[in-house]
Design a protein around this motif. Structure first.
Motif, PDB file in Angstrom:
ATOM      1  N   PRO A 166       0.767  -1.155  -0.036  1.00 10.28           N
ATOM      2  CA  PRO A 166       0.067   0.085  -0.179  1.00 10.28           C
ATOM      3  C   PRO A 166       0.919   1.251  -0.069  1.00 10.28           C
ATOM      4  O   PRO A 166       1.267   1.528   1.131  1.00 10.28           O
ATOM      5  CB  PRO A 166      -0.740  -0.188   1.293  1.00 10.28           C
ATOM      6  N   CYS A 186       2.414   5.133  -0.550  1.00  6.75           N
ATOM      7  CA  CYS A 186       1.961   6.584  -0.579  1.00  6.75           C
ATOM      8  C   CYS A 186       3.357   7.203  -1.490  1.00  6.75           C
ATOM      9  O   CYS A 186       4.419   6.958  -0.980  1.00  6.75           O
ATOM     10  CB  CYS A 186       1.647   7.034   0.682  1.00  6.75           C
ATOM     11  N   PRO A 233       0.115   4.056  -6.380  1.00  7.70           N
ATOM     12  CA  PRO A 233       0.125   4.638  -4.923  1.00  7.70           C
ATOM     13  C   PRO A 233      -1.659   4.700  -4.810  1.00  7.70           C
ATOM     14  O   PRO A 233      -2.296   5.165  -5.552  1.00  7.70           O
ATOM     15  CB  PRO A 233       0.676   5.890  -5.046  1.00  7.70           C
ATOM     16  N   ARG A 234      -1.767   4.365  -3.456  1.00 11.39           N
ATOM     17  CA  ARG A 234      -3.323   4.810  -2.939  1.00 11.39           C
ATOM     18  C   ARG A 234      -3.343   6.042  -2.442  1.00 11.39           C
ATOM     19  O   ARG A 234      -4.487   6.817  -2.184  1.00 11.39           O
ATOM     20  CB  ARG A 234      -3.732   3.683  -1.939  1.00 11.39           C
ATOM     21  N   LEU A 235      -2.060   6.869  -2.091  1.00 10.97           N
ATOM     22  CA  LEU A 235      -2.175   8.151  -1.604  1.00 10.97           C
ATOM     23  C   LEU A 235      -1.108   8.993  -2.333  1.00 10.97           C
ATOM     24  O   LEU A 235      -0.130   8.228  -2.382  1.00 10.97           O
ATOM     25  CB  LEU A 235      -2.028   7.924   0.028  1.00 10.97           C
ATOM     26  N   PHE A 261       2.398   9.241   7.314  1.00 17.45           N
ATOM     27  CA  PHE A 261       1.622   8.256   7.224  1.00 17.45           C
ATOM     28  C   PHE A 261       2.449   6.777   7.348  1.00 17.45           C
ATOM     29  O   PHE A 261       1.618   5.931   7.908  1.00 17.45           O
ATOM     30  CB  PHE A 261       1.022   8.274   5.687  1.00 17.45           C
ATOM     31  N   VAL A 262       3.513   6.748   6.988  1.00 17.49           N
ATOM     32  CA  VAL A 262       4.193   5.465   7.296  1.00 17.49           C
ATOM     33  C   VAL A 262       4.601   4.986   8.574  1.00 17.49           C
ATOM     34  O   VAL A 262       4.187   3.999   8.966  1.00 17.49           O
ATOM     35  CB  VAL A 262       5.543   5.414   6.268  1.00 17.49           C
ATOM     36  N   TRP A 272       1.347   2.018   5.842  1.00 19.10           N
ATOM     37  CA  TRP A 272       1.783   2.291   4.470  1.00 19.10           C
ATOM     38  C   TRP A 272       3.122   2.058   4.368  1.00 19.10           C
ATOM     39  O   TRP A 272       3.928   1.847   5.213  1.00 19.10           O
ATOM     40  CB  TRP A 272       1.533   3.895   4.262  1.00 19.10           C
ATOM     41  N   SER A 302       6.434   3.655   1.433  1.00 20.66           N
ATOM     42  CA  SER A 302       6.884   4.667   0.482  1.00 20.66           C
ATOM     43  C   SER A 302       8.418   4.587   0.311  1.00 20.66           C
ATOM     44  O   SER A 302       8.958   3.705   0.953  1.00 20.66           O
ATOM     45  CB  SER A 302       6.712   6.149   1.326  1.00 20.66           C
TER      46      SER A 302
END
Length: 309
Positions: free
Chosen positions: A191, A193, A218-220, A231-232, A237, A239
């Protein structure tokens, strides 16, 4: 021709609106309009296409605005140089920085501010490399910190700062049992970002993935690396970020750092400025300090303090 007329004309070209340009120059709209009409009479050519409102610049106006910006920038540089003889460096330094380089620029800004306490800095850090180059050419920025690969820097001075490498950062619950480098096939299943598409840091990731036969969706998306790391850190998430961003944090406990399978994302970050000699004293002072400071480490490995599952 007066500096004031050129200032008004450049403001109009920037704002694309008579009232906004007048407000930016702290004058009335009639005063700004009359000054530009007087400039047109002196030059003998129309500079502005007028209807019921501003409709753009004429070809002559488009050419003049480039020269006007250069003249005003050189005047400001001269003012700074004269002031520096009496009080030290003063004025404002405008720096455009790609998101990936904001931590590295901080290492250079702090000592510069300490050495020149009268200088103000305005840093814009959510810009694409191509946007920075364009704004340098329009004299809207004084210095750019950017990726130079794939960007037309003709007519600009480039000073290499450091080589950049990337790592995969993942929430602690992702990729359990991983002990070696992550493959691009692994990454495509996470997932993710990432930065917005079109930002050079994101484009380089997409190019590397394509070269390995995978597509990352990417979902975001975000416009800053600090947002991606936030977010990670929440756990769900993953990245890909420049290694220097993780090194500044030390060994993380809220996410894991995984090496990439190759060096496909290594790249060069450079300081770029307009090729004007002599350069502004502010620009030259910052450039000189940036060059003598040690580059951020690019190849050191970071290990998470949290044991892998």
């Amino acid at each position: 021709m007066q500096f004031r007329q050129l200032e008004y004309f450049v403001a109009l070209a920037r704002e694309q609106h008579f009232a906004r340009a007048a407000a930016a120059c702290y004058v009335s709209q009639p005063a700004l309009s009359e000054a530009i009409r007087k400039l047109e009479r002196e030059l003998g050519v129309p500079l502005v296409r007028r209807g019921s409102s501003f409709e753009g610049l004429t070809p002559e106006g488009e050419r003049l605005v480039l020269g006007a910006r250069r003249i005003l920038a050189e005047r400001e540089s001269l003012e700074h140089e004269v002031a520096a003889l009496h009080t030290g460096l003063t004025g404002e330094l405008r720096i455009g920085v790609i998101p990936a380089a904001t931590t590295a620029i901080a290492d250079r800004v702090d000592p510069f501010c300490a050495a020149h306490p009268l200088v103000r800095l305005r840093i814009e850090s959510a810009l694409r490399s191509a946007d920075i180059v364009e704004r340098l050419r329009r004299f809207e920025l004084d210095i750019g910190i950017l990726y130079t690969q794939g960007v037309d820097t003709t007519g600009l001075v480039k000073r290499p700062l450091y080589d950049e490498q990337h790592v995969l950062v993942v929430g602690n619950d992702l990729l359990p049992g991983r002990t070696g480098a992550a493959t691009w096939a692994d990454i495509a299943e996470l997932p993710m970002c990432l930065l917005h598409k079109g930002m050079r840091g994101r484009d380089r990731i997409d190019e590397a993935a394509t070269a390995h036969g995978v597509t990352i969706t990417p979902r975001l998306e975000a416009d800053s690396i600090s947002t991606l790391l936030a977010f990670v850190s929440r756990g769900g998430w993953a990245s890909i970020v420049p290694r220097v961003w993780v090194q500044r944090r030390g060994a993380p406990t809220d996410f894991r750092v995984v090496e990439l399978e190759d060096e496909a994302l290594s790249g060069h970050v450079a300081l770029v400025r307009v090729d004007v000699e002599p350069a502004s004293v502010l620009v030259k002072a910052f450039e000189d300090m940036a060059m003598v400071l040690a580059a951020p480490p690019a190849s050191g490995r970071i290990t998470s303090s949290k044991p892998e599952a």
